[in-house]
Write an enzyme that holds these catalytic residues in place. Structure first.
Site, mmCIF file in Angstrom:
data_model
loop_
_atom_site.group_PDB
_atom_site.id
_atom_site.type_symbol
_atom_site.label_atom_id
_atom_site.label_comp_id
_atom_site.label_asym_id
_atom_site.label_seq_id
_atom_site.Cartn_x
_atom_site.Cartn_y
_atom_site.Cartn_z
ATOM 1 C CB ILE A 1 -0.936 0.011 1.224
ATOM 2 C CG1 ILE A 1 -1.788 -1.267 1.260
ATOM 3 C CG2 ILE A 1 -1.827 1.243 1.215
ATOM 4 C CD1 ILE A 1 -2.622 -1.411 2.520
ATOM 5 C CD GLU B 1 3.391 -0.851 4.843
ATOM 6 O OE1 GLU B 1 4.286 -0.060 4.517
ATOM 7 O OE2 GLU B 1 3.312 -1.343 5.980
#
Length: 352
Positions: free
Chosen positions: A233, A275
């Site tokens: 991300i 992430e």
């Protein structure tokens, strides 16, 4: 791969393999021990001059040895368990007809018929045993044309005792299977928890390394070429800094859910840390994997996180590589990581 799919995958990988191994070893042990015993009895009856009984004992000894030997060759086939159950049925019928030594053959029916209950699956065993008992009952009540000669009171007591023995054996087998199933369910849930990320509910790194890749190496034809996609991300730290870790967790859950919906039933989305996610595309070429990753990238870009006053655009960067054989898995993941950093260096929100 959702929780249900993960449970099924773990069950097929670990628990069903353990059950298959147990049944296979049971078949081998009973076949080889039983085969030697029947061969010894065949020699004994041959020396005694009972060629008829010796022939059948030798035939059954050969049959169980051959069945076990073939099961070594075709390990994934269940037919040999049912062949063993059929051989037992014929064996019981022959022993009942010949009477064995001095009409004592019926005593051997008890341990032999137990083999059907142990080897054949529970429900199938009910039909096997029922059919065998019906044949035995027919034979002992119609002795006019058979060598054996059983007294009426012995026949009735034998059938009653056999019925009681079978009922007790099935009750024992039923509760054994039931308790085993409960333990399997409990173990399966523990396996699922150990192999899934508690936040996003997708498989974790442990699942990939100890389950998925191990299974892929055992069955390469079902997995390779295996394409791997590393997903990270973009600017996730800013989300945590601006809105707090609670929102960051919700973003992770949102993306995991989005990716699970976007992949095929044979594909796997896993969280490998922070992430970062890893998507696995079995039996998928590099060009196809790039297209599938681009589809997910676009879907993420079109799905901002919104909650109350928060409206935050989300993007992700992707690195793609393909392992052509099982020895290339780690190299492919490393290469996909390198491509991910290239995507970030090129401005993020892209597939490399």
């Amino acid at each position: 791969m959702d929780s249900a799919s993960l449970r099924e995958f773990l069950e097929n990988t670990h628990l069903n393999n353990a059950e298959a191994k147990r049944r296979r070893l049971t078949l081998y042990f009973i076949s080889y021990i039983g085969g030697f015993i029947m061969a010894a009895l065949a020699v004994q009856n041959l020396a005694r001059g009972d060629h008829y009984l010796a022939f059948w004992l030798g035939f059954f000894s050969f049959s169980v040895f051959a069945n076990a030997a073939l099961s070594h060759i075709f390990k994934n086939s269940n037919i040999f368990y049912y062949i063993a159950g059929f051989v037992v049925a014929v064996m019981v019928a022959v022993i009942t007809i010949t009477g064995g030594y001095n009409n004592t053959g019926l005593h051997f029916v008890y341990p032999i018929i137990l083999i059907q209950i142990i080897i054949v699956r529970f429900r199938a065993a009910i039909f096997y045993v029922t059919g065998t008992v019906v044949v035995v009952a027919f034979i002992v009540y119609n002795q006019e044309s058979i060598p054996a000669n059983y007294r009426g009171e012995d026949v009735s007591r034998f059938l009653i005792a056999l019925g009681c023995f079978i009922v007790v054996a099935f009750i024992s087998e039923y509760f054994w299977h039931k308790s085993r199933k409960e333990m399997m369910t409990d173990n399966l849930e523990k396996l699922r928890q150990a192999n899934s990320d508690p936040l996003t509910k997708v498989p974790n790194r442990r699942f990939l390394e100890s389950v998925y890749f191990e299974r892929a190496m055992k069955n390469p034809a079902d997995y390779f070429p295996l394409s791997v996609v590393v997903v990270d991300i973009d600017y996730f730290k800013k989300i945590n800094d601006n809105y707090g870790h609670d929102v960051g967790d919700k973003v992770l859950i949102k993306l995991a859910t989005l990716m699970k919906k976007a992949i095929r039933s044979t594909d796997v989305v896993s969280r490998t840390g922070g992430e970062e996610f890893l998507i696995l595309y079995p039996k998928t070429s590099l060009s196809v994997a790039v297209k599938l990753a681009e589809k997910i990238r676009v879907e993420i870009e079109k799905s901002p996180y919104t909650e109350g006053d928060i409206h935050h655009s989300i993007t992700a960067s992707f690195g793609v590589a393909t392992a052509l054989t099982d020895i290339n898995i780690n190299a492919a993941i490393k290469l996909a990581d390198e491509h991910l950093y290239e995507a970030k260096g090129a401005g993020r929100n892209r597939v490399m």
